[in-house]
Structures are given as structure tokens and as C-alpha cells.
Design an enzyme around this catalytic site. Structure first.
Site, PDB file in Angstrom:
ATOM      1  N   CYS A 133      -0.040  12.907  47.658  1.00 58.84           N
ATOM      2  CA  CYS A 133       0.098  14.337  47.371  1.00 58.84           C
ATOM      3  C   CYS A 133       0.242  14.570  45.864  1.00 58.84           C
ATOM      4  O   CYS A 133       1.019  13.876  45.202  1.00 58.84           O
ATOM      5  CB  CYS A 133       1.312  14.900  48.113  1.00 58.84           C
ATOM      6  SG  CYS A 133       1.500  16.674  47.877  1.00 58.84           S
ATOM      7  N   CYS A 148       7.527  16.880  44.076  1.00 56.27           N
ATOM      8  CA  CYS A 148       8.826  17.135  44.722  1.00 56.27           C
ATOM      9  C   CYS A 148       9.671  15.851  44.635  1.00 56.27           C
ATOM     10  O   CYS A 148       9.292  14.819  45.215  1.00 56.27           O
ATOM     11  CB  CYS A 148       8.619  17.553  46.171  1.00 56.27           C
ATOM     12  SG  CYS A 148       7.333  18.819  46.357  1.00 56.27           S
ATOM     13  N   CYS A 191      10.412  13.457  47.594  1.00 57.19           N
ATOM     14  CA  CYS A 191       9.374  13.161  48.590  1.00 57.19           C
ATOM     15  C   CYS A 191       8.679  11.812  48.401  1.00 57.19           C
ATOM     16  O   CYS A 191       8.124  11.524  47.335  1.00 57.19           O
ATOM     17  CB  CYS A 191       8.338  14.268  48.599  1.00 57.19           C
ATOM     18  SG  CYS A 191       7.150  14.039  49.953  1.00 57.19           S
ATOM     19  N   CYS A 208       5.047  19.337  65.823  1.00 59.66           N
ATOM     20  CA  CYS A 208       4.913  19.810  64.442  1.00 59.66           C
ATOM     21  C   CYS A 208       4.013  18.868  63.641  1.00 59.66           C
ATOM     22  O   CYS A 208       4.274  17.673  63.554  1.00 59.66           O
ATOM     23  CB  CYS A 208       6.300  19.886  63.804  1.00 59.66           C
ATOM     24  SG  CYS A 208       6.245  20.480  62.119  1.00 59.66           S
ATOM     25  N   CYS A 243       3.589  23.801  65.710  1.00 57.31           N
ATOM     26  CA  CYS A 243       4.107  24.097  64.371  1.00 57.31           C
ATOM     27  C   CYS A 243       3.272  23.293  63.376  1.00 57.31           C
ATOM     28  O   CYS A 243       2.832  22.182  63.693  1.00 57.31           O
ATOM     29  CB  CYS A 243       5.582  23.687  64.287  1.00 57.31           C
ATOM     30  SG  CYS A 243       6.288  23.927  62.637  1.00 57.31           S
ATOM     31  N   CYS A 265       9.500  28.898  60.149  1.00 51.52           N
ATOM     32  CA  CYS A 265      10.459  27.797  60.145  1.00 51.52           C
ATOM     33  C   CYS A 265      10.730  27.501  58.675  1.00 51.52           C
ATOM     34  O   CYS A 265       9.826  27.064  57.956  1.00 51.52           O
ATOM     35  CB  CYS A 265       9.845  26.583  60.854  1.00 51.52           C
ATOM     36  SG  CYS A 265      10.855  25.091  60.690  1.00 51.52           S
ATOM     37  N   ARG A 284      18.117  23.636  62.991  1.00 49.51           N
ATOM     38  CA  ARG A 284      17.688  22.259  63.323  1.00 49.51           C
ATOM     39  C   ARG A 284      18.394  21.229  62.441  1.00 49.51           C
ATOM     40  O   ARG A 284      18.311  21.287  61.211  1.00 49.51           O
ATOM     41  CB  ARG A 284      16.164  22.129  63.177  1.00 49.51           C
ATOM     42  CG  ARG A 284      15.646  20.740  63.591  1.00 49.51           C
ATOM     43  CD  ARG A 284      14.135  20.686  63.748  1.00 49.51           C
ATOM     44  NE  ARG A 284      13.684  21.718  64.644  1.00 49.51           N
ATOM     45  CZ  ARG A 284      12.940  22.759  64.281  1.00 49.51           C
ATOM     46  NH1 ARG A 284      12.534  22.867  63.043  1.00 49.51           N
ATOM     47  NH2 ARG A 284      12.598  23.669  65.150  1.00 49.51           N
TER      48      ARG A 284
HETATM   49  N1  SAM Z   1       3.382  19.230  51.888  1.00 47.53           N
HETATM   50  C1  SAM Z   1       3.959  20.279  52.633  1.00 47.53           C
HETATM   51  C2  SAM Z   1       5.052  20.999  51.889  1.00 47.53           C
HETATM   52  O1  SAM Z   1       5.613  20.465  50.958  1.00 47.53           O
HETATM   53  O2  SAM Z   1       5.329  22.140  52.266  1.00 47.53           O
HETATM   54  C3  SAM Z   1       4.468  19.865  53.991  1.00 47.53           C
HETATM   55  C4  SAM Z   1       5.218  18.578  54.189  1.00 47.53           C
HETATM   56  S1  SAM Z   1       6.778  18.400  53.330  1.00 47.53           S
HETATM   57  C5  SAM Z   1       7.085  16.702  53.566  1.00 47.53           C
HETATM   58  C6  SAM Z   1       7.933  19.291  54.350  1.00 47.53           C
HETATM   59  C7  SAM Z   1       9.384  19.292  53.970  1.00 47.53           C
HETATM   60  O3  SAM Z   1       9.975  18.047  54.280  1.00 47.53           O
HETATM   61  C8  SAM Z   1       9.742  19.508  52.516  1.00 47.53           C
HETATM   62  O4  SAM Z   1       9.670  20.844  52.112  1.00 47.53           O
HETATM   63  C9  SAM Z   1      11.184  18.984  52.481  1.00 47.53           C
HETATM   64  O5  SAM Z   1      12.089  20.035  52.737  1.00 47.53           O
HETATM   65  C10 SAM Z   1      11.207  17.959  53.612  1.00 47.53           C
HETATM   66  N2  SAM Z   1      11.383  16.585  53.066  1.00 47.53           N
HETATM   67  C11 SAM Z   1      10.449  15.868  52.432  1.00 47.53           C
HETATM   68  N3  SAM Z   1      10.959  14.669  52.033  1.00 47.53           N
HETATM   69  C12 SAM Z   1      12.252  14.656  52.430  1.00 47.53           C
HETATM   70  C13 SAM Z   1      13.309  13.712  52.297  1.00 47.53           C
HETATM   71  N4  SAM Z   1      13.149  12.552  51.653  1.00 47.53           N
HETATM   72  N5  SAM Z   1      14.512  14.012  52.832  1.00 47.53           N
HETATM   73  C14 SAM Z   1      14.696  15.187  53.470  1.00 47.53           C
HETATM   74  N6  SAM Z   1      13.738  16.118  53.615  1.00 47.53           N
HETATM   75  C15 SAM Z   1      12.527  15.875  53.102  1.00 47.53           C
HETATM   76  C1  DTB Z   2      11.552  19.689  57.613  1.00 51.92           C
HETATM   77  O1  DTB Z   2      12.324  20.567  57.170  1.00 51.92           O
HETATM   78  N1  DTB Z   2      11.851  18.400  57.682  1.00 51.92           N
HETATM   79  C2  DTB Z   2      10.737  17.636  58.203  1.00 51.92           C
HETATM   80  C3  DTB Z   2       9.721  18.737  58.563  1.00 51.92           C
HETATM   81  N2  DTB Z   2      10.338  19.933  58.086  1.00 51.92           N
HETATM   82  C4  DTB Z   2       8.330  18.634  58.139  1.00 51.92           C
HETATM   83  C5  DTB Z   2      10.258  16.575  57.311  1.00 51.92           C
HETATM   84  C6  DTB Z   2      11.309  15.567  56.917  1.00 51.92           C
HETATM   85  C7  DTB Z   2      10.648  14.509  56.113  1.00 51.92           C
HETATM   86  C8  DTB Z   2      11.563  13.380  55.774  1.00 51.92           C
HETATM   87  C9  DTB Z   2      10.912  12.350  54.923  1.00 51.92           C
HETATM   88  C10 DTB Z   2       9.749  11.658  55.557  1.00 51.92           C
HETATM   89  O2  DTB Z   2       9.831  11.190  56.711  1.00 51.92           O
HETATM   90  O3  DTB Z   2       8.708  11.520  54.889  1.00 51.92           O
HETATM   91 FE1  SF4 Z   3       3.605  16.929  48.668  1.00 52.61          FE
HETATM   92 FE2  SF4 Z   3       5.861  15.912  49.592  1.00 52.61          FE
HETATM   93 FE3  SF4 Z   3       5.949  17.999  47.965  1.00 52.61          FE
HETATM   94 FE4  SF4 Z   3       4.975  18.311  50.490  1.00 52.61          FE
HETATM   95  S1  SF4 Z   3       7.082  17.761  49.904  1.00 52.61           S
HETATM   96  S2  SF4 Z   3       4.097  19.115  48.578  1.00 52.61           S
HETATM   97  S3  SF4 Z   3       4.025  16.289  50.770  1.00 52.61           S
HETATM   98  S4  SF4 Z   3       5.189  15.939  47.417  1.00 52.61           S
END
Ligand code: SAM
Ligand code: DTB
Ligand code: SF4
Length: 332
Positions: A67, A71, A74, A111, A142, A202, A274
């Protein structure tokens, strides 16, 4: 510390201001004695939901890694060395297989998450096909695909999407320290598009990114004052993934995390709150207190998107011991 008289005054005030939650009112909730806060959250929970019932959602990562966004939490950002294996967009057949399995295991919502800044139109057509196929199985659908352009939310809605997940992630004040490649305003614009298209929202955030209590209050303020507030509110405990800038973050105090759940429940009484990422690090007792505080949904299944989730059999065992009914009992 708020005394009981102050709490009474505060409650009266809140009745008048039904929809609006001021910073001070939310901060006052947070600082109530733990037992008082939990009791109040449990009462609100019981006024709005079955007391002993938890909804199960299963996540699948339909497009993984690589990606372009930054973030800091992430594991899927191309900027961090986290060992996540990139994977192109899955086929509809593979997604349907995963959804069938989720349904057999008792999830009521499926989801689909993609590591995009946002979907290109041709990607969206493919996701729309997946959504229709998953919906046809009788599951709630979702998707979480990042920022949406005009018309994309409508296309997803027409395909049968029920919910779109897009998180505010943190307070407006902390946001810039966590993500530089898109603003929180960009996210709110996407949420507006989602709402206007008639999708359910959500939207939640992450705790444990070094934020202050004030940041937590500000995040709740942002969510609870959305009009209407989100139907689902995921509260994630940061999964500290090696290679991300936040890998060394201090863990959040358990009571503070439970307080966050309780405040979300009280300020957004009819939302599904959740208990999301981070459960694999939580004891059964900690999770039980989160349910007591008003959480009534979890991510269920062996994986979140790229990281391990709590073990599904352990979840079933916990619910049995607690006398909690889940969508698994109702559907199977
Ligand atoms: N790329 C899209 C976005 O950023 O909206 C969708 C997927 S993203 C992984 C969805 C959500 O997962 C993020 O907004 C964040 O709140 C959560 N998330 C991602 N990595 C995480 C982590 N290491 N621990 C907890 N929540 C996480
Ligand atoms: C949300 O709030 N938490 C989920 C879902 N929406 C998409 C994602 C959590 C991701 C945790 C890190 C991972 O497994 O990559
Ligand atoms: Fe990309 Fe992760 Fe950010 Fe979603 S949360 S936009 S997957 S870097």
C-alpha cells in the site's frame, strides 16, 4: 474525581442535549470511578440490546500489502519492512470460498479489506462482483477499501454492500503524527459519500498509539457527534507489528481500554461496538470486562487482515463459559 451529585447534574444536562456530546461531558464520563462507568455502560447496553448476545464478523484480506500510504500502525504499507507477503486482488471464487467457511463457522457479517489508498474503477467492478456473490450466500457484507471517489459508494450499494468500514483512527490532534499521506478530512469526505449512498457506516479507531486521554476523548467526540453516529464502531487495540514505526508503543492500561469501550457504548447507545484488533493479547477476563462495558461484536476467525486474531475455539469456549449467545448459535 466526579462526585455523585455532579454525575446527576451531568445526566440531566445530557438528556437535554440528546445528540451533542461536548468534550467536557465525554471527559467526565472517562473520569468516573471504574465501577460507576461500567454500571452505566451496562445499563445503556441493556436498554438497547440483548444483554448476553455478541455478533461475529469475519475479515478477509482480498488484496494484501504494497500500500502506498504511510499509516504508522500498518503492516501493509510499502514503506515499512514487516515481512507481509504482497498478494494481488483475490478471485471472486476464492473470496466466496472464504465467505462460505465464515458462514459455516457462525459469522453473520463478512468484511473484505484491501490495502489500497482507494480503489481504481476497474478494481471496484471486481469488488462489486465479490460483494454480490457474498451477499447471495445470506451474509451481511462489509468492505474496507480506502478513500472512495464520487459514484463508487453507490456502485457498492447497488452490488449489495451493507457496511463500509473507514476509520477516523485517532483524534484530529494526533492524526498528523500517524499518517501524512491523507488527512482526516479526506476520511470524513469518504464517510459522507458512504452515508449519502445509503450504506451503513462502520467507523472507529485505534488505541495504543501513544495518544493521551484527551486524544481518546477527542476521538469519541468526533464519532459520537456524527449525525447519525456510525452503526458499527470498531475499537482496535494497536497490534504492534515489527517493522512499523509504532512497534515500540507502550501497551495501553487495561482499565483505560475498557473505559474507552464503555464511553463508546454510552455516547453511541445503539451502535454495535466491536472489540476489534488486539484480542489475541487479551485475557478472557479482560475481554469479559469489555463485554460488560458494552462491546457486542468481535472479529472472529483465525486472522484479522495480516495478523493473528484470537483463536476461534477459544472464543467459543469463552462465550460458553460466559453464557453469551453469538450469531453462531442463532445461525447454526
Ligand atoms: N486500506 C484501507 C484503509 O486504510 O481504509 C482499508 C484497510 S485498513 C488495514 C483498515 C483499518 O485497520 C485501519 O484504518 C486501522 O484502523 C486498522 N488497523 C490497521 N493496522 C492495524 C494495527 N496494526 N492495529 C490495529 N488496527 C489496525
Ligand atoms: C478495523 O477497524 N479493524 C480491522 C478492520 N477494521 C478492517 C483491521 C485490523 C487490522 C489489524 C492488523 C492486520 O491484521 O493487518
Ligand atoms: Fe494502506 Fe494500511 Fe493505511 Fe489502509 S491502513 S491505507 S492498508 S497503509
Amino acid at each position: 474525581m466526579v462526585n455523585s451529585l455532579q454525575v446527576k447534574e451531568f445526566e440531566a444536562e445530557q438528556e437535554v442535549r440528546s445528540l451533542e456530546w461536548s468534550f467536557d461531558n465525554i471527559a467526565n464520563l472517562f473520569s468516573q470511578p471504574f465501577m460507576d462507568l461500567l454500571l452505566r455502560a451496562q445499563v445503556v447496553h441493556r436498554e438497547n440490546f440483548h444483554a448476553n448476545s455478541v455478533q461475529l464478523s469475519t475479515l478477509v484480506s482480498i488484496k494484501t500489502g504494497g500500500c502506498p500510504e504511510d499509516c504508522a500502525y500498518c503492516p501493509q504499507s510499502v514503506r515499512f519492512e514487516t515481512g507481509v507477503q504482497d498478494q494481488n486482488l483475490m478471485t471472486t471464487e476464492a473470496v466466496v470460498d472464504a465467505a462460505k467457511l465464515a458462514k459455516v463457522n457462525g459469522a453473520s457479517r463478512f468484511c473484505m479489506g484491501a490495502a489500497w489508498r482507494g480503489p481504481k474503477d476497474r478494481d471496484l467492478d471486481r469488488v462489486a462482483e465479490m460483494v454480490s456473490a457474498v451477499k447471495a450466500l445470506g451474509l451481511e457484507t462489509c468492505a474496507t477499501l480506502g478513500l472512495l471517489k464520487d459514484g463508487q459508494a453507490e456502485k457498492l450499494r447497488e452490488a449489495g454492500l451493507d457496511y463500509y468500514n473507514h476509520n477516523v483512527d485517532t483524534s484530529p490532534e494526533q492524526y498528523g503524527e500517524i499518517i501524512s499521506t491523507r488527512t482526516q478530512k479526506d476520511r470524513l469526505d469518504t464517510l459522507q459519500k458512504v452515508r449519502s449512498a445509503g450504506l451503513s457506516v462502520c467507523c472507529g479507531g485505534i488505541i495504543g498509539m501513544g495518544e493521551s486521554r484527551e486524544d481518546r476523548v477527542r476521538m469519541i467526540e468526533l464519532l459520537a457527534n456524527m449525525n447519525p453516529y456510525p452503526e458499527s464502531v470498531p475499537i482496535n487495540n494497536l497490534v504492534r507489528v515489527a517493522g512499523t514505526p509504532l512497534e515500540g508503543s507502550d501497551p495501553v492500561d487495561s482499565f483505560e481500554f475498557i473505559r474507552m469501550i464503555a464511553v463508546a457504548r454510552i455516547t453511541m447507545p445503539r451502535a454495535m461496538v466491536r472489540l476489534s484488533a488486539g484480542r489475541s493479547e487479551m485475557s478472557d477476563e479482560m475481554q469479559a470486562l469489555c463485554f460488560m462495558a458494552g462491546a457486542n461484536s468481535i472479529f472472529y476467525g483465525d486472522k484479522l487482515l495480516t495478523t493473528d486474531n484470537a483463536d476461534a475455539l477459544a472464543d467459543i469456549n469463552l462465550f460458553e463459559r460466559m453464557g453469551i449467545e453469538t450469531t453462531r448459535d442463532v445461525l447454526n
